[in-house]
Scaffold this motif. Sequence first.
Motif, PDB file in Angstrom:
ATOM      1  N   SER B  53      -3.377   7.136  45.665  1.00  0.00           N
ATOM      2  CA  SER B  53      -3.893   8.360  46.291  1.00  0.00           C
ATOM      3  C   SER B  53      -5.405   8.313  46.454  1.00  0.00           C
ATOM      4  O   SER B  53      -6.095   9.303  46.248  1.00  0.00           O
ATOM      5  CB  SER B  53      -3.474   9.591  45.461  1.00  0.00           C
ATOM      6  OG  SER B  53      -3.471  10.724  46.289  1.00  0.00           O
ATOM      7  N   LEU B  54      -5.899   7.125  46.799  1.00  0.00           N
ATOM      8  CA  LEU B  54      -7.346   6.953  47.009  1.00  0.00           C
ATOM      9  C   LEU B  54      -7.553   5.909  48.092  1.00  0.00           C
ATOM     10  O   LEU B  54      -7.170   4.748  47.918  1.00  0.00           O
ATOM     11  CB  LEU B  54      -8.024   6.506  45.707  1.00  0.00           C
ATOM     12  CG  LEU B  54      -9.545   6.312  45.783  1.00  0.00           C
ATOM     13  CD1 LEU B  54     -10.239   7.628  46.095  1.00  0.00           C
ATOM     14  CD2 LEU B  54     -10.087   5.726  44.501  1.00  0.00           C
ATOM     15  N   PHE B  55      -8.162   6.329  49.205  1.00  0.00           N
ATOM     16  CA  PHE B  55      -8.400   5.386  50.291  1.00  0.00           C
ATOM     17  C   PHE B  55      -9.719   4.665  50.046  1.00  0.00           C
ATOM     18  O   PHE B  55     -10.794   5.249  50.174  1.00  0.00           O
ATOM     19  CB  PHE B  55      -8.420   6.102  51.647  1.00  0.00           C
ATOM     20  CG  PHE B  55      -8.233   5.144  52.791  1.00  0.00           C
ATOM     21  CD1 PHE B  55      -7.001   5.009  53.409  1.00  0.00           C
ATOM     22  CD2 PHE B  55      -9.281   4.335  53.219  1.00  0.00           C
ATOM     23  CE1 PHE B  55      -6.814   4.097  54.433  1.00  0.00           C
ATOM     24  CE2 PHE B  55      -9.104   3.423  54.237  1.00  0.00           C
ATOM     25  CZ  PHE B  55      -7.864   3.310  54.855  1.00  0.00           C
ATOM     26  N   ASP B  56      -9.636   3.397  49.666  1.00  0.00           N
ATOM     27  CA  ASP B  56     -10.809   2.534  49.505  1.00  0.00           C
ATOM     28  C   ASP B  56     -10.271   1.112  49.391  1.00  0.00           C
ATOM     29  O   ASP B  56      -9.798   0.705  48.328  1.00  0.00           O
ATOM     30  CB  ASP B  56     -11.611   2.939  48.257  1.00  0.00           C
ATOM     31  CG  ASP B  56     -12.939   2.186  48.154  1.00  0.00           C
ATOM     32  OD1 ASP B  56     -12.938   0.954  48.365  1.00  0.00           O
ATOM     33  OD2 ASP B  56     -13.966   2.833  47.866  1.00  0.00           O
ATOM     34  N   ARG B  82     -10.575   7.315  40.013  1.00  0.00           N
ATOM     35  CA  ARG B  82     -10.914   8.518  40.773  1.00  0.00           C
ATOM     36  C   ARG B  82     -11.347   9.672  39.865  1.00  0.00           C
ATOM     37  O   ARG B  82     -12.101  10.537  40.269  1.00  0.00           O
ATOM     38  CB  ARG B  82      -9.767   8.960  41.687  1.00  0.00           C
ATOM     39  CG  ARG B  82      -8.559   9.507  40.988  1.00  0.00           C
ATOM     40  CD  ARG B  82      -7.692  10.358  41.912  1.00  0.00           C
ATOM     41  NE  ARG B  82      -8.263  11.688  42.131  1.00  0.00           N
ATOM     42  CZ  ARG B  82      -8.220  12.690  41.235  1.00  0.00           C
ATOM     43  NH1 ARG B  82      -7.632  12.534  40.072  1.00  0.00           N
ATOM     44  NH2 ARG B  82      -8.765  13.858  41.520  1.00  0.00           N
ATOM     45  N   GLN B 197       2.365  16.435  49.374  1.00  0.00           N
ATOM     46  CA  GLN B 197       1.289  15.751  48.644  1.00  0.00           C
ATOM     47  C   GLN B 197       1.880  14.842  47.568  1.00  0.00           C
ATOM     48  O   GLN B 197       1.456  13.693  47.406  1.00  0.00           O
ATOM     49  CB  GLN B 197       0.338  16.772  48.004  1.00  0.00           C
ATOM     50  CG  GLN B 197      -0.857  16.102  47.317  1.00  0.00           C
ATOM     51  CD  GLN B 197      -1.787  17.084  46.632  1.00  0.00           C
ATOM     52  OE1 GLN B 197      -1.476  18.278  46.493  1.00  0.00           O
ATOM     53  NE2 GLN B 197      -2.946  16.600  46.218  1.00  0.00           N
ATOM     54  N   ALA B 200       3.621  11.847  49.226  1.00  0.00           N
ATOM     55  CA  ALA B 200       2.682  10.888  49.819  1.00  0.00           C
ATOM     56  C   ALA B 200       2.169   9.900  48.775  1.00  0.00           C
ATOM     57  O   ALA B 200       1.853   8.761  49.090  1.00  0.00           O
ATOM     58  CB  ALA B 200       1.514  11.623  50.473  1.00  0.00           C
ATOM     59  N   PHE B 280      -1.128   6.680  53.739  1.00  0.00           N
ATOM     60  CA  PHE B 280      -2.310   5.837  53.966  1.00  0.00           C
ATOM     61  C   PHE B 280      -1.875   4.433  54.366  1.00  0.00           C
ATOM     62  O   PHE B 280      -0.921   3.876  53.801  1.00  0.00           O
ATOM     63  CB  PHE B 280      -3.122   5.699  52.680  1.00  0.00           C
ATOM     64  CG  PHE B 280      -3.947   6.904  52.308  1.00  0.00           C
ATOM     65  CD1 PHE B 280      -4.320   7.851  53.243  1.00  0.00           C
ATOM     66  CD2 PHE B 280      -4.378   7.068  50.993  1.00  0.00           C
ATOM     67  CE1 PHE B 280      -5.092   8.944  52.882  1.00  0.00           C
ATOM     68  CE2 PHE B 280      -5.155   8.156  50.624  1.00  0.00           C
ATOM     69  CZ  PHE B 280      -5.514   9.094  51.570  1.00  0.00           C
TER      70      PHE B 280
END
Lengths: 158, 369
Positions: B53-56, B82, B197, B200, B280
Amino acid sequence: MENPDVQKAKAAPDLARKSAMALLAQATRIELEERWDAWPAKPSIEELRRPETGLVMLRGRIGGGGAPFNLGEATVTRATVRLGTGMVGHAYALGRDREKVRLAAVFDALWQTPEARDAVEASVLRPIARRLDEDQSRRTSEAAATKVDFFTMVRGDD
Amino acid sequence: MYVAVKGGEKAINNAHRLLADRRRGDRSVPAIRLDQIAQQLALGVDRVMAEGSLFDTELAALAIKQARGDMIEAIFLLRAYRTTLPRFGYSNPLETAKMLIERRISATFKDLPGGQLLGATFDYTHRLLDPELAADEPVPAGERRDEPARQSTPRVTDILGHDGMIEPDSSMPEEQEIGDLTREPLAFPLERDLRLQALARGDEGFLLGLAYSTQRGYARSHPFAGEIRIGEVDVELEVAELDFPLTLGRIQVTECQMVNQFKGSSKQPPQFTRGYGLVFGQSERKAMSMALCDRALRARELGEDITAAAQDEEFVISHSDNVQSTGFVEHLKLPHYVDFQAELDLVRMMRAEQGLERTTANQASEAAE
Protein backbone atom coordinates in the motif's frame (compact mmCIF):
# COMPACT_ATOMS: atom_id res chain seq x y z
CA MET A 1 2.07 15.72 -30.64
CA GLU A 2 2.59 18.40 -28.03
CA ASN A 3 2.51 17.73 -24.31
CA PRO A 4 -0.95 18.52 -22.90
CA ASP A 5 0.69 20.54 -20.11
CA VAL A 6 2.27 22.85 -22.68
CA GLN A 7 -0.99 23.08 -24.63
CA LYS A 8 -2.83 24.11 -21.48
CA ALA A 9 -0.22 26.74 -20.68
CA LYS A 10 -0.79 28.36 -24.06
CA ALA A 11 -4.56 28.15 -23.87
CA ALA A 12 -5.01 29.75 -20.46
CA PRO A 13 -2.32 31.92 -18.87
CA ASP A 14 -3.66 31.28 -15.34
CA LEU A 15 -2.89 27.59 -15.80
CA ALA A 16 0.66 28.39 -16.83
CA ARG A 17 2.23 28.00 -13.39
CA LYS A 18 0.35 24.76 -12.75
CA SER A 19 1.73 23.40 -16.01
CA ALA A 20 5.25 24.61 -15.24
CA MET A 21 5.13 22.97 -11.81
CA ALA A 22 3.77 19.75 -13.33
CA LEU A 23 6.76 19.60 -15.66
CA LEU A 24 9.21 20.33 -12.83
CA ALA A 25 7.62 17.53 -10.77
CA GLN A 26 8.21 15.09 -13.63
CA ALA A 27 11.80 16.19 -14.27
CA THR A 28 14.68 13.91 -13.35
CA ARG A 29 17.21 15.11 -10.83
CA ILE A 30 19.92 15.06 -13.50
CA GLU A 31 17.89 17.30 -15.81
CA LEU A 32 17.45 19.92 -13.08
CA GLU A 33 21.05 19.67 -11.85
CA GLU A 34 22.44 20.20 -15.35
CA ARG A 35 20.24 23.26 -15.95
CA TRP A 36 21.08 24.67 -12.53
CA ASP A 37 24.84 24.12 -13.02
CA ALA A 38 24.62 26.00 -16.32
CA TRP A 39 22.39 28.77 -14.91
CA PRO A 40 24.11 32.17 -15.16
CA ALA A 41 24.07 34.61 -12.20
CA LYS A 42 22.60 32.21 -9.66
CA PRO A 43 20.51 33.97 -7.02
CA SER A 44 21.04 33.17 -3.35
CA ILE A 45 18.62 30.57 -2.00
CA GLU A 46 17.06 30.37 1.43
CA GLU A 47 15.25 27.15 2.33
CA LEU A 48 11.98 28.24 3.92
CA ARG A 49 10.99 24.58 4.15
CA ARG A 50 13.81 22.12 3.79
CA PRO A 51 13.08 19.26 1.41
CA GLU A 52 10.94 16.80 3.34
CA THR A 53 9.54 13.39 2.37
CA GLY A 54 6.09 12.25 3.46
CA LEU A 55 3.05 10.37 2.26
CA VAL A 56 0.02 11.27 0.22
CA MET A 57 -2.97 8.95 0.33
CA LEU A 58 -4.02 8.40 -3.29
CA ARG A 59 -7.71 8.16 -3.99
CA GLY A 60 -9.66 6.35 -6.64
CA ARG A 61 -13.35 6.44 -7.51
CA ILE A 62 -15.74 3.53 -6.99
CA GLY A 63 -16.50 2.16 -10.45
CA GLY A 64 -14.05 4.66 -11.96
CA GLY A 65 -16.38 7.65 -11.77
CA GLY A 66 -18.28 7.29 -8.49
CA ALA A 67 -17.62 8.17 -4.88
CA PRO A 68 -13.96 8.47 -3.82
CA PHE A 69 -12.13 5.81 -1.81
CA ASN A 70 -8.60 5.56 -0.44
CA LEU A 71 -6.47 3.37 -2.69
CA GLY A 72 -3.04 3.47 -1.04
CA GLU A 73 -0.21 5.86 -0.32
CA ALA A 74 2.70 7.21 -2.32
CA THR A 75 5.93 8.83 -1.19
CA VAL A 76 6.01 12.56 -1.95
CA THR A 77 8.76 15.12 -1.36
CA ARG A 78 8.15 18.85 -0.98
CA ALA A 79 10.26 21.97 -0.55
CA THR A 80 9.85 25.74 -0.37
CA VAL A 81 12.64 28.22 -1.14
CA ARG A 82 13.03 31.99 -1.23
CA LEU A 83 15.43 33.59 -3.67
CA GLY A 84 17.57 36.60 -2.83
CA THR A 85 15.07 38.60 -4.88
CA GLY A 86 12.33 37.66 -2.38
CA MET A 87 10.49 35.38 -4.82
CA VAL A 88 9.13 32.23 -3.15
CA GLY A 89 9.00 28.88 -4.99
CA HIS A 90 7.25 25.65 -4.04
CA ALA A 91 7.65 22.11 -5.31
CA TYR A 92 5.92 18.78 -4.66
CA ALA A 93 6.82 15.60 -6.52
CA LEU A 94 6.30 11.85 -6.24
CA GLY A 95 9.28 10.01 -4.82
CA ARG A 96 11.99 10.76 -2.31
CA ASP A 97 14.56 12.79 -4.27
CA ARG A 98 15.15 15.79 -2.00
CA GLU A 99 17.72 17.53 -4.18
CA LYS A 100 15.49 17.28 -7.25
CA VAL A 101 12.58 18.82 -5.38
CA ARG A 102 14.73 21.58 -3.90
CA LEU A 103 15.87 22.53 -7.42
CA ALA A 104 12.28 22.30 -8.70
CA ALA A 105 11.27 24.85 -6.05
CA VAL A 106 14.17 27.10 -7.14
CA PHE A 107 13.05 26.93 -10.77
CA ASP A 108 9.44 27.59 -9.73
CA ALA A 109 10.63 30.79 -8.04
CA LEU A 110 12.72 31.72 -11.09
CA TRP A 111 9.76 31.02 -13.39
CA GLN A 112 7.70 33.55 -11.40
CA THR A 113 10.49 36.15 -11.83
CA PRO A 114 9.44 38.06 -14.98
CA GLU A 115 12.98 38.56 -16.30
CA ALA A 116 13.89 34.87 -15.82
CA ARG A 117 10.70 33.19 -17.05
CA ASP A 118 11.65 32.93 -20.73
CA ALA A 119 14.97 31.36 -19.85
CA VAL A 120 13.32 28.83 -17.51
CA GLU A 121 10.82 27.90 -20.19
CA ALA A 122 13.40 27.58 -22.95
CA SER A 123 16.21 25.83 -21.13
CA VAL A 124 14.38 23.89 -18.39
CA LEU A 125 10.71 23.27 -19.14
CA ARG A 126 10.77 22.71 -22.88
CA PRO A 127 13.42 19.95 -22.82
CA ILE A 128 11.47 18.18 -20.04
CA ALA A 129 8.23 18.51 -22.00
CA ARG A 130 9.96 17.18 -25.11
CA ARG A 131 11.25 14.13 -23.27
CA LEU A 132 7.83 13.43 -21.74
CA ASP A 133 6.15 13.86 -25.14
CA GLU A 134 8.56 11.48 -26.82
CA ASP A 135 8.13 8.93 -24.07
CA GLN A 136 4.35 9.21 -24.22
CA SER A 137 4.14 8.98 -28.01
CA ARG A 138 6.50 5.99 -28.03
CA ARG A 139 4.31 4.17 -25.53
CA THR A 140 1.10 5.17 -27.29
CA SER A 141 2.38 3.91 -30.64
CA GLU A 142 3.73 0.69 -29.12
CA ALA A 143 0.32 0.02 -27.56
CA ALA A 144 -1.37 0.94 -30.88
CA ALA A 145 0.67 -1.75 -32.65
CA THR A 146 -1.01 -4.33 -30.38
CA LYS A 147 -4.52 -3.20 -31.35
CA VAL A 148 -6.72 -6.07 -32.49
CA ASP A 149 -8.06 -5.66 -36.04
CA PHE A 150 -11.04 -8.01 -36.10
CA PHE A 151 -12.18 -9.55 -39.35
CA THR A 152 -15.05 -11.88 -40.05
CA MET A 153 -14.55 -15.26 -41.63
CA VAL A 154 -16.97 -15.86 -44.49
CA ARG A 155 -18.22 -19.45 -44.50
CA GLY A 156 -18.46 -21.41 -47.72
CA ASP A 157 -21.77 -22.57 -49.17
CA ASP A 158 -21.18 -26.31 -49.09
CA MET B 1 2.51 -17.48 36.66
CA TYR B 2 4.36 -15.59 33.91
CA VAL B 3 8.09 -16.30 33.70
CA ALA B 4 10.30 -13.97 31.68
CA VAL B 5 13.14 -15.74 29.96
CA LYS B 6 16.28 -14.06 28.67
CA GLY B 7 18.99 -15.39 26.45
CA GLY B 8 19.74 -16.15 22.84
CA GLU B 9 21.11 -12.67 22.11
CA LYS B 10 24.32 -13.97 20.61
CA ALA B 11 22.45 -16.63 18.61
CA ILE B 12 20.13 -13.94 17.21
CA ASN B 13 23.02 -11.67 16.21
CA ASN B 14 24.79 -14.51 14.49
CA ALA B 15 21.57 -15.62 12.78
CA HIS B 16 21.10 -12.13 11.33
CA ARG B 17 24.71 -12.07 10.18
CA LEU B 18 24.16 -15.44 8.52
CA LEU B 19 20.97 -14.10 6.91
CA ALA B 20 22.98 -11.23 5.38
CA ASP B 21 25.54 -13.73 4.10
CA ARG B 22 22.94 -16.03 2.57
CA ARG B 23 21.11 -13.08 1.07
CA ARG B 24 24.29 -12.06 -0.74
CA GLY B 25 24.95 -15.65 -1.79
CA ASP B 26 27.96 -16.73 -3.85
CA ARG B 27 30.28 -13.70 -3.94
CA SER B 28 31.50 -14.61 -7.43
CA VAL B 29 27.99 -13.80 -8.73
CA PRO B 30 27.44 -10.03 -9.16
CA ALA B 31 25.09 -8.47 -6.59
CA ILE B 32 21.67 -7.58 -8.03
CA ARG B 33 21.03 -3.83 -8.35
CA LEU B 34 17.76 -2.10 -7.41
CA ASP B 35 17.28 -0.77 -10.95
CA GLN B 36 17.61 -4.35 -12.26
CA ILE B 37 14.88 -5.49 -9.87
CA ALA B 38 12.66 -2.50 -10.73
CA GLN B 39 13.11 -3.02 -14.49
CA GLN B 40 13.28 -6.78 -14.90
CA LEU B 41 11.14 -8.00 -12.01
CA ALA B 42 8.67 -5.15 -12.45
CA LEU B 43 5.51 -7.15 -11.75
CA GLY B 44 6.96 -8.39 -8.46
CA VAL B 45 7.75 -4.78 -7.57
CA ASP B 46 4.17 -3.84 -8.48
CA ARG B 47 2.77 -6.50 -6.20
CA VAL B 48 4.89 -5.31 -3.28
CA MET B 49 3.72 -1.73 -3.86
CA ALA B 50 0.06 -2.75 -4.14
CA GLU B 51 -0.05 -4.94 -1.05
CA GLY B 52 2.47 -2.81 0.83
CA SER B 53 0.00 0.00 0.00
CA LEU B 54 2.85 2.35 -0.85
CA PHE B 55 3.73 3.51 -4.35
CA ASP B 56 7.53 3.83 -4.56
CA THR B 57 9.27 1.54 -7.03
CA GLU B 58 12.75 2.03 -5.61
CA LEU B 59 11.69 1.23 -2.05
CA ALA B 60 9.74 -1.82 -3.24
CA ALA B 61 12.80 -3.05 -5.15
CA LEU B 62 14.92 -2.56 -2.03
CA ALA B 63 12.36 -4.47 0.03
CA ILE B 64 12.44 -7.39 -2.43
CA LYS B 65 16.23 -7.48 -2.29
CA GLN B 66 16.30 -7.29 1.50
CA ALA B 67 13.62 -10.00 1.76
CA ARG B 68 15.53 -12.32 -0.62
CA GLY B 69 12.50 -12.35 -2.92
CA ASP B 70 10.01 -13.27 -0.16
CA MET B 71 7.11 -11.09 -1.29
CA ILE B 72 5.15 -11.03 1.95
CA GLU B 73 8.30 -10.17 3.91
CA ALA B 74 8.95 -7.36 1.38
CA ILE B 75 5.37 -6.11 1.77
CA PHE B 76 5.86 -6.16 5.56
CA LEU B 77 9.04 -4.06 5.19
CA LEU B 78 7.20 -1.47 3.09
CA ARG B 79 4.32 -1.28 5.57
CA ALA B 80 6.79 -0.75 8.40
CA TYR B 81 8.61 1.98 6.47
CA ARG B 82 5.46 4.01 5.82
CA THR B 83 4.82 4.38 9.55
CA THR B 84 7.98 6.50 9.78
CA LEU B 85 6.68 9.21 7.42
CA PRO B 86 4.27 12.12 8.00
CA ARG B 87 1.06 12.30 5.95
CA PHE B 88 0.87 15.38 3.70
CA GLY B 89 -2.73 14.87 2.63
CA TYR B 90 -5.15 13.09 0.32
CA SER B 91 -4.87 13.30 -3.47
CA ASN B 92 -7.70 14.23 -5.77
CA PRO B 93 -9.31 11.02 -7.08
CA LEU B 94 -7.29 9.49 -9.93
CA GLU B 95 -9.02 10.04 -13.27
CA THR B 96 -8.79 6.65 -14.92
CA ALA B 97 -10.89 7.87 -17.88
CA LYS B 98 -7.88 10.06 -18.79
CA MET B 99 -5.40 7.22 -18.45
CA LEU B 100 -2.49 7.00 -20.88
CA ILE B 101 -3.49 3.52 -21.95
CA GLU B 102 -0.89 0.75 -22.40
CA ARG B 103 -3.37 -2.14 -22.42
CA ARG B 104 -7.12 -2.21 -22.61
CA ILE B 105 -9.39 -5.13 -23.35
CA SER B 106 -13.05 -5.98 -23.05
CA ALA B 107 -14.55 -9.45 -23.06
CA THR B 108 -18.04 -8.02 -23.61
CA PHE B 109 -17.70 -5.65 -26.58
CA LYS B 110 -15.56 -6.39 -29.60
CA ASP B 111 -15.74 -2.93 -31.17
CA LEU B 112 -15.44 -0.53 -28.27
CA PRO B 113 -14.33 3.07 -28.94
CA GLY B 114 -10.56 3.20 -28.71
CA GLY B 115 -10.26 -0.46 -29.62
CA GLN B 116 -8.80 -3.49 -27.93
CA LEU B 117 -5.13 -2.96 -27.13
CA LEU B 118 -3.36 -6.10 -25.98
CA GLY B 119 -0.24 -4.32 -24.70
CA ALA B 120 2.54 -6.30 -23.04
CA THR B 121 0.62 -9.40 -21.98
CA PHE B 122 1.28 -13.04 -21.09
CA ASP B 123 -2.10 -13.88 -22.67
CA TYR B 124 -1.83 -16.07 -25.78
CA THR B 125 1.77 -17.08 -24.97
CA HIS B 126 2.29 -20.84 -25.00
CA ARG B 127 3.75 -20.99 -21.50
CA LEU B 128 6.78 -22.82 -22.79
CA LEU B 129 10.03 -22.04 -20.99
CA ASP B 130 12.35 -20.08 -23.25
CA PRO B 131 15.96 -21.31 -22.91
CA GLU B 132 17.19 -18.26 -24.84
CA LEU B 133 16.24 -16.06 -21.89
CA ALA B 134 18.90 -17.82 -19.83
CA ALA B 135 21.47 -15.96 -21.94
CA ASP B 136 21.48 -12.19 -22.33
CA GLU B 137 20.47 -12.11 -25.99
CA PRO B 138 19.58 -8.72 -27.54
CA VAL B 139 15.83 -8.03 -27.58
CA PRO B 140 14.21 -5.93 -30.32
CA ALA B 141 12.10 -2.92 -29.33
CA GLY B 142 8.30 -3.07 -29.56
CA GLU B 143 6.63 -2.56 -32.94
CA ARG B 144 5.10 0.92 -33.33
CA ARG B 145 2.00 2.18 -35.09
CA ASP B 146 1.13 5.84 -35.28
CA GLU B 147 -2.22 6.61 -33.80
CA PRO B 148 -3.67 9.97 -32.78
CA ALA B 149 -3.39 10.34 -29.00
CA ARG B 150 -6.67 10.24 -27.07
CA GLN B 151 -7.31 12.72 -24.29
CA SER B 152 -9.76 10.32 -22.70
CA THR B 153 -11.17 6.86 -23.36
CA PRO B 154 -14.75 6.03 -22.31
CA ARG B 155 -15.26 2.96 -20.16
CA VAL B 156 -17.33 0.05 -21.35
CA THR B 157 -19.63 0.60 -18.39
CA ASP B 158 -20.39 4.13 -19.69
CA ILE B 159 -21.52 2.63 -23.01
CA LEU B 160 -23.96 0.21 -21.35
CA GLY B 161 -25.01 2.86 -18.84
CA HIS B 162 -26.90 5.03 -21.32
CA ASP B 163 -30.01 2.84 -21.46
CA GLY B 164 -30.12 1.75 -17.83
CA MET B 165 -28.95 -1.76 -18.67
CA ILE B 166 -26.23 -1.35 -16.05
CA GLU B 167 -26.17 0.33 -12.67
CA PRO B 168 -24.43 3.74 -12.53
CA ASP B 169 -21.17 4.45 -10.67
CA SER B 170 -21.90 4.27 -6.97
CA SER B 171 -22.34 7.58 -5.23
CA MET B 172 -22.21 8.50 -1.58
CA PRO B 173 -23.53 11.64 0.11
CA GLU B 174 -21.04 14.49 -0.42
CA GLU B 175 -20.66 15.19 3.28
CA GLN B 176 -19.87 11.57 4.12
CA GLU B 177 -16.30 11.15 5.26
CA ILE B 178 -14.21 8.77 3.18
CA GLY B 179 -13.12 5.84 5.33
CA ASP B 180 -9.39 5.32 5.89
CA LEU B 181 -8.35 2.06 7.55
CA THR B 182 -4.84 3.41 8.19
CA ARG B 183 -6.39 5.97 10.56
CA GLU B 184 -9.34 4.20 12.19
CA PRO B 185 -9.62 0.53 13.16
CA LEU B 186 -12.18 -1.35 11.05
CA ALA B 187 -15.68 -1.65 12.53
CA PHE B 188 -18.07 -4.01 10.74
CA PRO B 189 -20.26 -3.64 8.76
CA LEU B 190 -18.19 -1.54 6.35
CA GLU B 191 -19.13 0.87 3.60
CA ARG B 192 -17.92 0.01 0.11
CA ASP B 193 -15.14 2.65 0.18
CA LEU B 194 -13.43 0.96 3.13
CA ARG B 195 -13.91 -2.49 1.62
CA LEU B 196 -12.23 -1.35 -1.59
CA GLN B 197 -9.32 0.13 0.37
CA ALA B 198 -8.87 -3.17 2.19
CA LEU B 199 -9.21 -5.21 -1.02
CA ALA B 200 -6.71 -2.98 -2.86
CA ARG B 201 -4.04 -3.91 -0.30
CA GLY B 202 -5.32 -7.47 0.21
CA ASP B 203 -3.31 -10.58 -0.56
CA GLU B 204 -3.48 -11.50 -4.23
CA GLY B 205 -3.57 -15.24 -3.55
CA PHE B 206 -6.31 -15.00 -0.94
CA LEU B 207 -8.51 -12.78 -3.12
CA LEU B 208 -7.81 -14.96 -6.17
CA GLY B 209 -9.01 -18.06 -4.31
CA LEU B 210 -12.17 -16.31 -3.12
CA ALA B 211 -12.82 -14.91 -6.60
CA TYR B 212 -12.45 -18.40 -8.02
CA SER B 213 -14.90 -19.74 -5.43
CA THR B 214 -17.57 -17.31 -6.69
CA GLN B 215 -17.10 -18.66 -10.21
CA ARG B 216 -17.43 -22.23 -8.97
CA GLY B 217 -20.84 -21.55 -7.50
CA TYR B 218 -20.17 -20.22 -3.99
CA ALA B 219 -22.08 -16.91 -4.39
CA ARG B 220 -22.58 -17.32 -8.10
CA SER B 221 -22.40 -13.93 -9.78
CA HIS B 222 -22.26 -14.56 -13.56
CA PRO B 223 -19.30 -12.26 -14.20
CA PHE B 224 -17.94 -10.82 -17.44
CA ALA B 225 -14.70 -8.88 -17.69
CA GLY B 226 -16.37 -5.71 -18.94
CA GLU B 227 -13.07 -3.92 -19.22
CA ILE B 228 -9.50 -4.10 -18.02
CA ARG B 229 -7.20 -1.15 -18.57
CA ILE B 230 -3.60 -0.56 -17.58
CA GLY B 231 -1.71 2.71 -17.88
CA GLU B 232 -0.54 5.88 -16.24
CA VAL B 233 -2.66 8.48 -14.52
CA ASP B 234 -1.77 11.91 -13.13
CA VAL B 235 -1.59 12.35 -9.36
CA GLU B 236 -2.99 15.69 -8.21
CA LEU B 237 -2.87 17.21 -4.74
CA GLU B 238 -4.49 20.33 -3.29
CA VAL B 239 -2.05 22.16 -1.04
CA ALA B 240 -2.59 25.09 1.31
CA GLU B 241 0.15 27.23 -0.28
CA LEU B 242 -1.43 27.31 -3.75
CA ASP B 243 -4.93 27.82 -5.06
CA PHE B 244 -4.72 25.23 -7.83
CA PRO B 245 -4.22 21.45 -7.63
CA LEU B 246 -0.61 20.43 -8.16
CA THR B 247 0.40 17.58 -10.45
CA LEU B 248 2.91 15.46 -8.54
CA GLY B 249 3.71 13.05 -11.36
CA ARG B 250 2.21 9.93 -12.87
CA ILE B 251 1.69 6.41 -11.58
CA GLN B 252 0.71 3.20 -13.31
CA VAL B 253 -2.50 1.49 -12.22
CA THR B 254 -4.66 -1.43 -13.36
CA GLU B 255 -8.43 -1.01 -13.39
CA CYS B 256 -11.01 -3.76 -13.83
CA GLN B 257 -14.75 -3.39 -14.39
CA MET B 258 -16.57 -6.66 -13.82
CA VAL B 259 -20.12 -6.79 -15.13
CA ASN B 260 -22.51 -9.18 -13.44
CA GLN B 261 -25.99 -10.36 -14.27
CA PHE B 262 -28.54 -9.33 -11.62
CA LYS B 263 -32.09 -10.60 -11.60
CA GLY B 264 -33.36 -7.54 -9.78
CA SER B 265 -34.94 -6.94 -6.39
CA SER B 266 -37.91 -5.09 -4.96
CA LYS B 267 -35.89 -1.87 -5.29
CA GLN B 268 -34.04 -2.45 -8.55
CA PRO B 269 -35.05 -3.72 -12.00
CA PRO B 270 -33.15 -6.59 -13.62
CA GLN B 271 -29.90 -5.11 -14.91
CA PHE B 272 -26.18 -5.64 -14.87
CA THR B 273 -24.41 -4.81 -11.63
CA ARG B 274 -20.72 -4.15 -11.25
CA GLY B 275 -17.66 -5.05 -9.27
CA TYR B 276 -14.67 -2.75 -9.27
CA GLY B 277 -10.95 -3.34 -9.02
CA LEU B 278 -8.14 -0.77 -8.90
CA VAL B 279 -4.56 -1.72 -8.09
CA PHE B 280 -1.14 -0.04 -8.15
CA GLY B 281 1.05 -1.08 -11.06
CA GLN B 282 0.35 -3.78 -13.62
CA SER B 283 -1.61 -6.55 -11.95
CA GLU B 284 -4.74 -7.64 -13.75
CA ARG B 285 -5.11 -10.94 -11.87
CA LYS B 286 -5.32 -8.94 -8.64
CA ALA B 287 -7.60 -6.27 -10.16
CA MET B 288 -9.97 -8.96 -11.49
CA SER B 289 -9.99 -10.83 -8.18
CA MET B 290 -10.65 -7.58 -6.35
CA ALA B 291 -13.58 -6.76 -8.65
CA LEU B 292 -15.12 -10.23 -8.19
CA CYS B 293 -14.76 -9.99 -4.41
CA ASP B 294 -16.13 -6.43 -4.41
CA ARG B 295 -19.24 -7.64 -6.22
CA ALA B 296 -19.70 -10.68 -3.96
CA LEU B 297 -19.37 -8.46 -0.88
CA ARG B 298 -22.21 -6.24 -2.12
CA ALA B 299 -24.69 -9.04 -1.32
CA ARG B 300 -26.14 -7.20 1.68
CA GLU B 301 -26.55 -3.94 -0.29
CA LEU B 302 -28.25 -5.75 -3.20
CA GLY B 303 -30.50 -7.89 -1.01
CA GLU B 304 -28.90 -11.21 -1.99
CA ASP B 305 -28.75 -14.24 0.31
CA ILE B 306 -25.40 -14.50 2.08
CA THR B 307 -24.49 -18.15 1.64
CA ALA B 308 -20.78 -18.23 0.83
CA ALA B 309 -17.44 -17.20 2.32
CA ALA B 310 -16.78 -14.64 -0.43
CA GLN B 311 -19.93 -12.72 0.59
CA ASP B 312 -19.04 -12.63 4.27
CA GLU B 313 -17.51 -9.19 4.73
CA GLU B 314 -16.02 -9.79 8.15
CA PHE B 315 -14.49 -13.09 7.05
CA VAL B 316 -13.02 -11.71 3.82
CA ILE B 317 -11.73 -8.36 5.03
CA SER B 318 -10.41 -9.67 8.38
CA HIS B 319 -8.28 -12.26 6.61
CA SER B 320 -7.26 -10.55 3.38
CA ASP B 321 -4.30 -8.62 4.80
CA ASN B 322 -1.23 -10.80 4.47
CA VAL B 323 0.86 -8.76 6.92
CA GLN B 324 -1.73 -9.31 9.64
CA SER B 325 -2.16 -12.94 8.65
CA THR B 326 1.53 -13.72 8.61
CA GLY B 327 2.01 -11.91 11.90
CA PHE B 328 -0.45 -14.12 13.68
CA VAL B 329 0.45 -17.38 11.97
CA GLU B 330 4.20 -16.82 12.33
CA HIS B 331 4.03 -15.71 15.94
CA LEU B 332 3.50 -19.39 16.71
CA LYS B 333 7.26 -19.76 16.20
CA LEU B 334 7.99 -17.60 19.22
CA PRO B 335 8.60 -19.35 22.53
CA HIS B 336 5.39 -20.68 24.08
CA TYR B 337 7.20 -22.82 26.65
CA VAL B 338 5.08 -21.78 29.62
CA ASP B 339 1.75 -22.06 27.75
CA PHE B 340 2.70 -25.48 26.55
CA GLN B 341 3.79 -26.54 30.04
CA ALA B 342 0.36 -25.57 31.34
CA GLU B 343 -1.37 -27.55 28.60
CA LEU B 344 0.86 -30.51 29.28
CA ASP B 345 -0.17 -30.49 32.93
CA LEU B 346 -3.81 -30.26 31.88
CA VAL B 347 -3.62 -33.23 29.52
CA ARG B 348 -1.68 -35.17 32.18
CA MET B 349 -4.47 -34.48 34.69
CA MET B 350 -7.18 -35.59 32.25
CA ARG B 351 -5.31 -38.79 31.54
CA ALA B 352 -4.85 -39.45 35.26
CA GLU B 353 -8.59 -39.06 35.72
CA GLN B 354 -9.08 -41.80 33.16
CA GLY B 355 -6.57 -43.99 35.03
CA LEU B 356 -3.99 -44.07 32.24
CA GLU B 357 -0.28 -44.80 32.78
CA ARG B 358 1.90 -41.77 33.60
CA THR B 359 5.13 -43.00 32.02
CA THR B 360 4.64 -41.41 28.57
CA ALA B 361 3.56 -38.13 30.15
CA ASN B 362 6.73 -38.00 32.24
CA GLN B 363 8.91 -38.49 29.18
CA ALA B 364 7.20 -35.63 27.29
CA SER B 365 7.47 -33.41 30.34
CA GLU B 366 11.23 -33.87 30.53
CA ALA B 367 11.60 -32.93 26.85
CA ALA B 368 9.58 -29.74 27.27
CA GLU B 369 11.52 -28.65 30.34
